[in-house]
Design an enzyme around this catalytic site. Structure first.
Site, PDB file in Angstrom:
ATOM      1  N   LYS A 198      -7.179   6.132  -0.371  1.00 50.49           N
ATOM      2  CA  LYS A 198      -7.169   6.806   0.931  1.00 50.49           C
ATOM      3  C   LYS A 198      -7.986   8.097   0.861  1.00 50.49           C
ATOM      4  O   LYS A 198      -8.820   8.366   1.703  1.00 50.49           O
ATOM      5  CB  LYS A 198      -5.715   7.080   1.326  1.00 50.49           C
ATOM      6  CG  LYS A 198      -5.573   7.727   2.672  1.00 50.49           C
ATOM      7  CD  LYS A 198      -4.099   7.872   3.027  1.00 50.49           C
ATOM      8  CE  LYS A 198      -3.921   8.832   4.187  1.00 50.49           C
ATOM      9  NZ  LYS A 198      -2.538   9.028   4.562  1.00 50.49           N
ATOM     10  N   GLU A 204      -7.263   8.937 -11.293  1.00 50.84           N
ATOM     11  CA  GLU A 204      -7.185   7.643 -11.992  1.00 50.84           C
ATOM     12  C   GLU A 204      -8.173   6.659 -11.371  1.00 50.84           C
ATOM     13  O   GLU A 204      -8.936   5.975 -12.064  1.00 50.84           O
ATOM     14  CB  GLU A 204      -5.774   7.045 -11.882  1.00 50.84           C
ATOM     15  CG  GLU A 204      -4.689   7.815 -12.613  1.00 50.84           C
ATOM     16  CD  GLU A 204      -3.991   8.847 -11.742  1.00 50.84           C
ATOM     17  OE1 GLU A 204      -4.622   9.330 -10.776  1.00 50.84           O
ATOM     18  OE2 GLU A 204      -2.822   9.169 -12.040  1.00 50.84           O
ATOM     19  N   GLY A 256      -0.125   6.143   2.326  1.00 48.48           N
ATOM     20  CA  GLY A 256      -0.530   5.262   1.226  1.00 48.48           C
ATOM     21  C   GLY A 256       0.440   4.119   0.986  1.00 48.48           C
ATOM     22  O   GLY A 256       0.051   2.956   0.874  1.00 48.48           O
ATOM     23  N   ARG A 257       1.731   4.422   0.925  1.00 51.98           N
ATOM     24  CA  ARG A 257       2.705   3.371   0.599  1.00 51.98           C
ATOM     25  C   ARG A 257       3.005   2.458   1.787  1.00 51.98           C
ATOM     26  O   ARG A 257       3.807   1.542   1.682  1.00 51.98           O
ATOM     27  CB  ARG A 257       3.982   3.993   0.035  1.00 51.98           C
ATOM     28  CG  ARG A 257       4.593   5.082   0.894  1.00 51.98           C
ATOM     29  CD  ARG A 257       5.632   5.879   0.117  1.00 51.98           C
ATOM     30  NE  ARG A 257       6.160   7.021   0.862  1.00 51.98           N
ATOM     31  CZ  ARG A 257       5.566   8.214   0.932  1.00 51.98           C
ATOM     32  NH1 ARG A 257       4.420   8.420   0.316  1.00 51.98           N
ATOM     33  NH2 ARG A 257       6.114   9.194   1.616  1.00 51.98           N
ATOM     34  N   GLU A 342       9.386   7.608  -3.220  1.00 49.49           N
ATOM     35  CA  GLU A 342       8.386   8.582  -2.776  1.00 49.49           C
ATOM     36  C   GLU A 342       8.707   9.035  -1.344  1.00 49.49           C
ATOM     37  O   GLU A 342       8.370  10.153  -0.953  1.00 49.49           O
ATOM     38  CB  GLU A 342       6.977   7.979  -2.846  1.00 49.49           C
ATOM     39  CG  GLU A 342       5.881   9.024  -2.841  1.00 49.49           C
ATOM     40  CD  GLU A 342       4.513   8.488  -3.251  1.00 49.49           C
ATOM     41  OE1 GLU A 342       4.120   8.660  -4.422  1.00 49.49           O
ATOM     42  OE2 GLU A 342       3.823   7.901  -2.403  1.00 49.49           O
ATOM     43  N   HIS A 373      19.265 -12.003 -18.303  1.00 53.59           N
ATOM     44  CA  HIS A 373      19.270 -12.023 -19.770  1.00 53.59           C
ATOM     45  C   HIS A 373      18.803 -10.699 -20.344  1.00 53.59           C
ATOM     46  O   HIS A 373      18.418 -10.628 -21.514  1.00 53.59           O
ATOM     47  CB  HIS A 373      18.401 -13.190 -20.265  1.00 53.59           C
ATOM     48  CG  HIS A 373      18.910 -14.506 -19.767  1.00 53.59           C
ATOM     49  ND1 HIS A 373      19.857 -15.236 -20.447  1.00 53.59           N
ATOM     50  CD2 HIS A 373      18.665 -15.173 -18.615  1.00 53.59           C
ATOM     51  CE1 HIS A 373      20.145 -16.328 -19.748  1.00 53.59           C
ATOM     52  NE2 HIS A 373      19.437 -16.303 -18.621  1.00 53.59           N
ATOM     53  N   LYS A 502      -0.048  16.556 -11.033  1.00 55.40           N
ATOM     54  CA  LYS A 502      -1.494  16.281 -10.928  1.00 55.40           C
ATOM     55  C   LYS A 502      -2.289  17.548 -11.217  1.00 55.40           C
ATOM     56  O   LYS A 502      -3.276  17.522 -11.949  1.00 55.40           O
ATOM     57  CB  LYS A 502      -1.835  15.831  -9.500  1.00 55.40           C
ATOM     58  CG  LYS A 502      -1.470  14.426  -9.132  1.00 55.40           C
ATOM     59  CD  LYS A 502      -2.090  14.120  -7.770  1.00 55.40           C
ATOM     60  CE  LYS A 502      -1.430  12.937  -7.096  1.00 55.40           C
ATOM     61  NZ  LYS A 502      -1.883  12.741  -5.722  1.00 55.40           N
TER      62      LYS A 502
HETATM   63  O1  LIG Z   1      -4.956   6.157  -2.028  1.00 54.99           O
HETATM   64  P1  LIG Z   1      -5.009   7.402  -2.826  1.00 54.99           P
HETATM   65  O2  LIG Z   1      -5.480   8.573  -2.013  1.00 54.99           O
HETATM   66  O3  LIG Z   1      -5.879   7.206  -4.046  1.00 54.99           O
HETATM   67  O4  LIG Z   1      -3.557   7.748  -3.310  1.00 54.99           O
HETATM   68  C1  LIG Z   1      -2.860   6.894  -4.145  1.00 54.99           C
HETATM   69  C2  LIG Z   1      -1.395   7.245  -4.228  1.00 54.99           C
HETATM   70  O5  LIG Z   1      -1.227   8.560  -4.685  1.00 54.99           O
HETATM   71  C3  LIG Z   1      -0.141   9.174  -4.015  1.00 54.99           C
HETATM   72  O6  LIG Z   1      -0.667  10.125  -3.158  1.00 54.99           O
HETATM   73  C4  LIG Z   1       0.822   9.806  -4.974  1.00 54.99           C
HETATM   74  O7  LIG Z   1       0.196  10.450  -6.017  1.00 54.99           O
HETATM   75  C5  LIG Z   1       0.517   8.051  -3.258  1.00 54.99           C
HETATM   76  O8  LIG Z   1       1.241   8.468  -2.179  1.00 54.99           O
HETATM   77  C6  LIG Z   1      -0.634   7.185  -2.933  1.00 54.99           C
HETATM   78  O9  LIG Z   1      -0.207   5.919  -2.590  1.00 54.99           O
END
Ligand SMILES: O=P(O)(O)OC[C@H]1O[C@](O)(CO)[C@@H](O)[C@@H]1O
Length: 536
Positions: A198, A204, A256-257, A342, A373, A502
């Site tokens: 987003k 990452e 995002g979620r 979250e 199990h 972060k």
């Molecule tokens: O889509 P982005 O901006 O890379 O964010 C990824 C994820 O990181 C977060 O902001 C949390 O670190 C989530 O809410 C989101 O889904």
């Protein structure tokens, strides 16, 4: 704490030694009365300690929190995400014929335009009209994390029987092992890379995206031509070199979620096709319509939320297990973990005051029967009850393996029965006696075989896991989390709690390279020094 919370707690206390099983004796109709059906979904909440009195109080709680009013505010585009000043409109992504006005403008024409561009692109990839530099696309790698990974990954796994497109892979972790293992064996010339972010700043995702671009650039002349971006930050996607024709954007009112319904769902669309993807949206839209119209006491998301509130805030059970008896729902617990934790893992109420109730619970789980199990031992005999939420489909997809499915279902129902019934000391003693034990040894062994029972569970029963029913289920849980948040008085749509770690990671990285300025705590500096020494 308001009067209704006090009355709920008193009601719970007044239940005293009453066991869940006793509620069935007291109300012969309980199995039906506490089993709610809507649009083909069956939600059985009879195996909880919620009796008619508790149910009425819980509904009163939802009414008092103005769930109905907040729900309308969400659907109609009010800025209910007050700490970020945003509307919350993931529901618009699955109501393509609707119209929603934000700041005086109907947002739907743009949503439809992006959806149609995605569908065209997916058709081109699937038909071979869009190719890689070595021929038709055979593999798709979605690079994203959190909501930009969990939703599409979960759904792609869940709908495996419908796959007729390229193979989809998911890379999320900044651990190089993730991308190395994923790319191994793929042909860069026939691979499409989706960068799903987003913000297009998540460290990452951007690190993995650059690594994928380098990997591809070693084989093809124009790696960017095989890259797609799913993002709200179109300026940044251009900087990365991705052609705007392959950028699918969405607005800041999609969290995002909550984003699998729009561009972030592209990998799913590529796997199952745009028509099946639209069935997934239609399932969610059906749940939206139910949530918006059904009276609170018959409203599935509201009931799930009230059961959750009962278990966590009233009974004090700290965690909740999500146990799908469907191997393809392998990633659903992780997906719902982000959705719930979250969204509702907060200690400050919407108005800035301290929350005077526990925030949302820890959510965890694993498909059955595997979990049986592994950790069911604790669920049955541990000292802390874990409310269990079972999900089961009446039909599997493997018609030639129907006996597997019946066995799977038998295990699911048996677990909820065992959790509620338990096994008394007398029954355990009889068992040991039948095995020939007697005296002190019989007593000692019998105690280990007692199951306290009276452990709550719910069961969500569906006919079959299809794109439509998956859409229903995911939207059901989204709205459940929303209702819980409204009742707790917090904002379910921000996530400030992920920021600090972060920020510090950016400062710790130079420390690990031996470049960092001091100023960290002694433990962190000591660990960093040991880390550097071990790396030599
Ligand atoms: O889509 P982005 O901006 O890379 O964010 C990824 C994820 O990181 C977060 O902001 C949390 O670190 C989530 O809410 C989101 O889904």
């Amino acid at each position: 704490m308001t009067d209704i919370w006090t009355r709920l707690k008193s009601h719970r206390q007044a239940q005293g030694a009453t066991r869940i099983a006793d509620l069935f004796d007291a109300d012969p109709d309980r199995a039906r009365a506490f089993c709610t059906q809507a649009d083909g979904l069956v939600f059985d909440w009879s195996k909880t300690a919620i009796d008619a009195g508790a149910r009425d109080l819980l509904v009163e709680l939802a009414e008092g929190a103005d769930v109905a009013g907040r729900r309308e505010a969400m659907f109609t585009g009010e800025r209910i995400n007050e700490t970020e000043g945003r509307a919350v409109l993931h529901t618009a992504l699955r109501n393509l014929r609707g119209s929603v006005v934000v700041d005086g403008q109907d947002v739907m024409p743009a949503v439809r335009e992006t959806h149609d561009r995605m569908a065209d692109f997916a058709r081109d990839v699937r038909s071979g009209a869009f190719t890689g530099q070595g021929g038709a696309i055979t593999d798709v790698v979605n690079i994203g994390i959190g909501g930009s990974d969990l939703g599409p990954y979960m759904a792609v796994l869940a709908l495996a029987p419908y796959h007729d497109g390229p193979r989809c892979h998911f890379v999320s972790n900044v651990d190089g092992a993730d991308i190395a293992d994923t790319l191994k064996g793929l042909d860069p010339a026939t691979t499409l890379v989706i960068v799903a972010s987003k913000t297009f700043t998540t460290i990452e995702t951007m690190t993995n995206a650059r690594t994928a671009r380098d990997w591809m650039g070693r084989v093809v002349t124009d790696p960017a031509a095989q890259f797609v971006a799913l993002s709200s930050a179109t300026g940044k996607t251009a900087e990365f070199g991705i052609d705007p024709a392959r950028v699918f954007g969405f607005e800041d009112w999609v969290g995002g979620r909550y984003s699998v319904w729009g561009p972030i769902g592209l990998s799913l669309m590529l796997a199952i096709g745009d028509e099946r993807f639209d069935e997934f949206l239609a399932g969610a839209a059906a749940m939206d319509a139910h949530f918006r119209a059904a009276p609170l006491v018959e409203n599935l998301p509201v009931l799930l939320a009230l059961v959750g509130i009962w278990h966590h805030q009233i009974c004090g059970y700290p965690t909740r297990a999500l146990l799908p008896y469907d191997n393809r729902l392998l990633r659903l617990p992780a997906y719902l973990q982000q959705l719930e934790m979250e969204s509702n893992g907060k200690r400050v109420a919407m108005d800035g005051s301290d929350l005077d109730l526990p925030s949302g619970p820890v959510v965890w789980g694993e498909p059955g029967t595997n979990g049986q199990h592994a950790f069911y031992q604790l669920i049955h005999q541990g000292t802390t009850p874990v409310p269990c939420e079972f999900i089961l489909a009446a039909k599997g997809h493997e018609d030639d393996l129907a006996h597997h499915h019946v066995l799977l279902a038998a295990n699911c129902l048996a677990q909820s029965e065992a959790l509620m019934r338990g096994r008394s000391l007398e029954e355990a003693r009889a068992l040991m006696r039948a095995k020939g034990l007697e005296g002190a040894e019989l007593d000692r062994q019998a105690r280990h075989r007692v199951f306290p029972g009276n452990r709550p569970s719910t069961t969500l029963l569906i006919e079959k896991l299809t794109p439509f029913t998956l859409g229903q289920i995911v939207a059901l849980y989204e709205h459940r989390v929303f209702v819980e948040g409204v009742i707790l008085g917090l904002n379910s749509f921000d996530q400030w709690g992920v920021e600090l770690g972060k920020e510090l990671a950016l400062k710790v990285e130079p420390l690990l390279k031996g470049e960092g300025a001091p100023g960290h705590d002694p433990s962190t500096e000591h660990l960093a020094a040991l880390f550097r020494r071990m790396r030599g």
